[in-house]
Motif scaffolding. Sequence first.
Motif, PDB file in Angstrom:
ATOM      1  N   TYR A  29       0.823  -1.211   0.000  1.00 58.27           N
ATOM      2  CA  TYR A  29       0.000   0.000   0.000  1.00 58.27           C
ATOM      3  C   TYR A  29       0.856   1.260   0.000  1.00 58.27           C
ATOM      4  CZ  TYR A  29      -4.198  -2.799   0.979  1.00 58.27           C
ATOM      5  OH  TYR A  29      -5.231  -3.683   0.909  1.00 58.27           O
ATOM      6  N   SER A  30       1.986   1.220   0.661  1.00 54.97           N
ATOM      7  CA  SER A  30       2.870   2.391   0.680  1.00 54.97           C
ATOM      8  C   SER A  30       3.415   2.677  -0.712  1.00 54.97           C
ATOM      9  CB  SER A  30       4.025   2.171   1.664  1.00 54.97           C
ATOM     10  OG  SER A  30       3.541   2.002   2.992  1.00 54.97           O
ATOM     11  N   ILE A  31       3.858   1.613  -1.396  1.00 56.67           N
ATOM     12  CA  ILE A  31       4.358   1.784  -2.763  1.00 56.67           C
ATOM     13  C   ILE A  31       3.235   2.242  -3.693  1.00 56.67           C
ATOM     14  CG2 ILE A  31       5.366   0.595  -4.751  1.00 56.67           C
ATOM     15  CD1 ILE A  31       6.759  -1.293  -2.773  1.00 56.67           C
ATOM     16  N   GLY A  36       0.985   5.482  -7.367  1.00 51.62           N
ATOM     17  CA  GLY A  36      -0.345   5.755  -7.904  1.00 51.62           C
ATOM     18  C   GLY A  36      -0.716   7.220  -7.838  1.00 51.62           C
ATOM     19  N   LEU A  37      -0.323   7.895  -6.753  1.00 53.11           N
ATOM     20  CA  LEU A  37      -0.633   9.319  -6.622  1.00 53.11           C
ATOM     21  C   LEU A  37       0.082  10.131  -7.691  1.00 53.11           C
ATOM     22  CD1 LEU A  37      -2.044  11.521  -4.902  1.00 53.11           C
ATOM     23  CD2 LEU A  37       0.072  11.663  -3.564  1.00 53.11           C
ATOM     24  N   ASP A  68      -8.963   5.402  -9.820  1.00 51.94           N
ATOM     25  CA  ASP A  68      -7.694   5.029  -9.193  1.00 51.94           C
ATOM     26  C   ASP A  68      -7.350   5.975  -8.047  1.00 51.94           C
ATOM     27  OD1 ASP A  68      -7.267   2.842 -10.828  1.00 51.94           O
ATOM     28  OD2 ASP A  68      -6.107   3.967 -12.299  1.00 51.94           O
ATOM     29  N   LEU A  69      -7.585   7.274  -8.246  1.00 53.26           N
ATOM     30  CA  LEU A  69      -7.246   8.250  -7.218  1.00 53.26           C
ATOM     31  C   LEU A  69      -8.127   8.102  -5.978  1.00 53.26           C
ATOM     32  CD1 LEU A  69      -6.462  11.552  -9.172  1.00 53.26           C
ATOM     33  CD2 LEU A  69      -4.906  10.159  -7.801  1.00 53.26           C
ATOM     34  N   PHE A 285      -2.188  -2.904  -7.168  1.00 56.15           N
ATOM     35  CA  PHE A 285      -1.208  -2.248  -8.026  1.00 56.15           C
ATOM     36  C   PHE A 285      -1.806  -1.812  -9.366  1.00 56.15           C
ATOM     37  CE2 PHE A 285       2.631  -4.039  -5.730  1.00 56.15           C
ATOM     38  CZ  PHE A 285       3.134  -2.786  -5.411  1.00 56.15           C
ATOM     39  N   ASN A 286      -3.064  -2.157  -9.643  1.00 53.93           N
ATOM     40  CA  ASN A 286      -3.649  -1.726 -10.913  1.00 53.93           C
ATOM     41  C   ASN A 286      -3.692  -0.209 -11.018  1.00 53.93           C
ATOM     42  OD1 ASN A 286      -6.695  -0.589 -11.029  1.00 53.93           O
ATOM     43  ND2 ASN A 286      -6.439  -1.810  -9.178  1.00 53.93           N
ATOM     44  N   CYS A 287      -3.764   0.476  -9.873  1.00 44.18           N
ATOM     45  CA  CYS A 287      -3.785   1.941  -9.906  1.00 44.18           C
ATOM     46  C   CYS A 287      -2.452   2.503 -10.392  1.00 44.18           C
ATOM     47  CB  CYS A 287      -4.127   2.502  -8.528  1.00 44.18           C
ATOM     48  SG  CYS A 287      -2.883   2.200  -7.244  1.00 44.18           S
TER      49      CYS A 287
END
Length: 353
Positions: A29-31, A36-37, A68-69, A285-287
Amino acid sequence: MASLVLNETGLEDCGIDDSFKYSLYVVVYSIAFVVGLVTNCASLFVFCCRMKMHNETTLFMTNLALSDLIFVFALPFKIYYNIRRHWPFGDTLCKISGGAFITNIYGSMFFLTCISVDRFLAIVHPFRSRSIRTRRNAAIVCALIWLLILGGGMSVTFFSATNRSKSTTTCFESFSQKTWKTYLSKITIFIEVVGFLIPLIINLACSSMVLRTLRRPATLCQIGTNKERVLRMIVVHLAIFIICFVPYNSVLFVYAMVRTQALASCWLERLARTLYPITLCVAAFNCCFDPVVYYFTSESFQKSLTTGKCQGKQENTLRSEAPGSSKENTYTETVEGISASSNGKEQVTETHF
């Protein structure tokens, strides 16, 4: 449906320990939050500020970036929860966090499917689809998708999302077997069919028909070197869809069957609870992977991102030509294999797709 589904257990019966998932989630989640951001904010900047021409494909990609955001903004709460193994943010934020995951996973599948269908229409039926492939119709489809995924997310949060014990509060964990049998199993099956199986079948069917069209001699003659770019676009699209979503939804379905005792097996539950954190992380990770679809789908996006300039004027010219224009007729004849082009040199670019 995410942690809602597989964090509930039968630990007492099968002696399963899946505590490794908390550390795994924190790292992934951190990665995903950082990458993603950055990538999705950059994508929205390109769509809104750099690209002059906004067609139906761009509209689908913009909505995909927004979904995604929504998930990315919910990740800090999930990171804190998995570090502390305690949810201090209240029931409402827990529901929003769970709903954000559903919005991202199934919203991504729907919008990727729309891009696939749009590419199919542009390549296989370019002339006949002109009246269908409009911004107005694309906006209507996007609105319907948002209503569907938001409605699905709200349905999951009808019951209490948090569960309190003596020392901790959990978020979407420890649901009873009765809740699974009467409620969660039905939602899971509905989401699996409508949100996963149908989009998967549509994506595979559209991609196969596009590939069949590209194999036609007339099409190969016209596409030239651009054929490789179209093929890369299809491969990237299907790879993201299959790698990110197929494993997660497959494990989700198996676990739902185990929890409702349709498949009473500690071995299956142990397998599902071991595989679920891994498949969930891949799905999350799709985001980060979706911006790759933007890059391979839109030539205007590529040029706007790399040079800061957009070929919007050219794209607008190509899309605004009358049905009877020589370029449109040539394109139609080429893709549908009706006849050869009049000049034999004009190439079709991925901008049309």
